[in-house]
Scaffold this motif. Sequence first.
Motif, short mmCIF file in Angstrom:
data_model
loop_
_atom_site.label_atom_id
_atom_site.label_comp_id
_atom_site.label_asym_id
_atom_site.label_seq_id
_atom_site.Cartn_x
_atom_site.Cartn_y
_atom_site.Cartn_z
N ASP A 91 4.37 -7.15 -11.61
CA ASP A 91 3.03 -7.47 -11.10
C ASP A 91 2.07 -6.38 -11.59
O ASP A 91 2.50 -5.35 -12.09
N ASP A 92 0.79 -6.60 -11.41
CA ASP A 92 -0.18 -5.53 -11.57
C ASP A 92 0.22 -4.42 -10.61
O ASP A 92 0.65 -4.71 -9.48
N VAL A 93 0.11 -3.16 -11.01
CA VAL A 93 0.62 -2.07 -10.17
C VAL A 93 -0.01 -2.07 -8.78
O VAL A 93 0.69 -2.07 -7.77
N GLY A 94 -1.33 -2.09 -8.70
CA GLY A 94 -1.99 -2.06 -7.39
C GLY A 94 -1.63 -3.25 -6.53
O GLY A 94 -1.24 -3.11 -5.37
N GLU A 95 -1.74 -4.44 -7.10
CA GLU A 95 -1.43 -5.66 -6.35
C GLU A 95 0.04 -5.70 -5.95
O GLU A 95 0.39 -6.13 -4.84
N GLY A 96 0.92 -5.25 -6.84
CA GLY A 96 2.34 -5.24 -6.54
C GLY A 96 2.71 -4.30 -5.41
O GLY A 96 3.52 -4.63 -4.54
N VAL A 97 2.10 -3.11 -5.40
CA VAL A 97 2.36 -2.14 -4.34
C VAL A 97 1.91 -2.71 -2.99
O VAL A 97 2.63 -2.63 -1.99
N VAL A 98 0.73 -3.30 -2.96
CA VAL A 98 0.22 -3.89 -1.71
C VAL A 98 1.11 -5.05 -1.26
O VAL A 98 1.44 -5.16 -0.07
N ALA A 99 1.54 -5.88 -2.19
CA ALA A 99 2.42 -7.00 -1.83
C ALA A 99 3.75 -6.49 -1.27
O ALA A 99 4.24 -7.00 -0.26
N LEU A 100 4.33 -5.47 -1.90
CA LEU A 100 5.59 -4.91 -1.39
C LEU A 100 5.39 -4.27 -0.02
O LEU A 100 6.26 -4.38 0.84
N ALA A 101 4.25 -3.63 0.19
CA ALA A 101 3.96 -3.03 1.50
C ALA A 101 3.92 -4.12 2.58
O ALA A 101 4.45 -3.93 3.68
N ARG A 102 3.33 -5.25 2.26
CA ARG A 102 3.28 -6.36 3.22
C ARG A 102 4.68 -6.94 3.46
O ARG A 102 5.07 -7.18 4.59
N GLU A 103 5.41 -7.17 2.37
CA GLU A 103 6.74 -7.79 2.47
C GLU A 103 7.72 -6.94 3.29
O GLU A 103 8.58 -7.47 3.97
N HIS A 104 7.59 -5.62 3.20
CA HIS A 104 8.55 -4.72 3.85
C HIS A 104 7.99 -4.07 5.11
O HIS A 104 8.57 -3.11 5.62
N ASP A 105 6.85 -4.57 5.60
CA ASP A 105 6.24 -4.07 6.83
C ASP A 105 6.09 -2.54 6.80
O ASP A 105 6.51 -1.84 7.72
N VAL A 106 5.49 -2.04 5.72
CA VAL A 106 5.33 -0.61 5.49
C VAL A 106 4.21 -0.05 6.36
O VAL A 106 3.17 -0.68 6.54
N ASP A 107 4.43 1.15 6.90
CA ASP A 107 3.43 1.83 7.73
C ASP A 107 2.63 2.86 6.94
O ASP A 107 1.53 3.24 7.34
N LEU A 108 3.21 3.36 5.84
CA LEU A 108 2.56 4.40 5.04
C LEU A 108 2.97 4.27 3.59
O LEU A 108 4.15 4.14 3.28
N ILE A 109 1.98 4.29 2.69
CA ILE A 109 2.22 4.35 1.25
C ILE A 109 1.87 5.75 0.80
O ILE A 109 0.77 6.24 1.10
#
Length: 147
Positions: A91-109
């Motif tokens: 994915d695009d790096v920014g969009e991919g990071v945000v999507a992974l954060a949503r998928e894995h219920d991330v609290d902090l990047i």
Amino acid sequence: MHKSLAPKTILVPLTADRPARLALRAAGQMARELGSRLILAYVSPEPGHMEQVGFRLESIDQIRNRLEGALGAIIAEELGDVPHDAVARVDDVGEGVVALAREHDVDLIVFETRPRSLLERVFVPSASAWVVQHAPCAVLVLPEDKA
């Protein structure tokens, strides 16, 4: 009731060309001290690479394994015995990071960024700036480690 501000899940985006040593070190220390789950995220905009026999798509597992191989020593040095999971996404790096954060219920990047020239800032979008604006969680942006 007071909700703890300690992140339960921390995501660290990595690429083979920018190992994000400071981000790994900081996230590893937080995960160790707070008992947080640590996820290393490999996001690549290119799904494959050219070979002599033609273009071959790599699976997500192959991308993750290739990058873990390239960064294995750095990850071991910076994280030590901190357990972590690895995920990959094309994915695009920014969009991919945000999507992974949503998928894995991330609290902090925990993101690492480097200084950019004026021309880069004008013509090349910053993945870290995009993540800060669109992330579903807190984002810690650290300067690139010069070590």
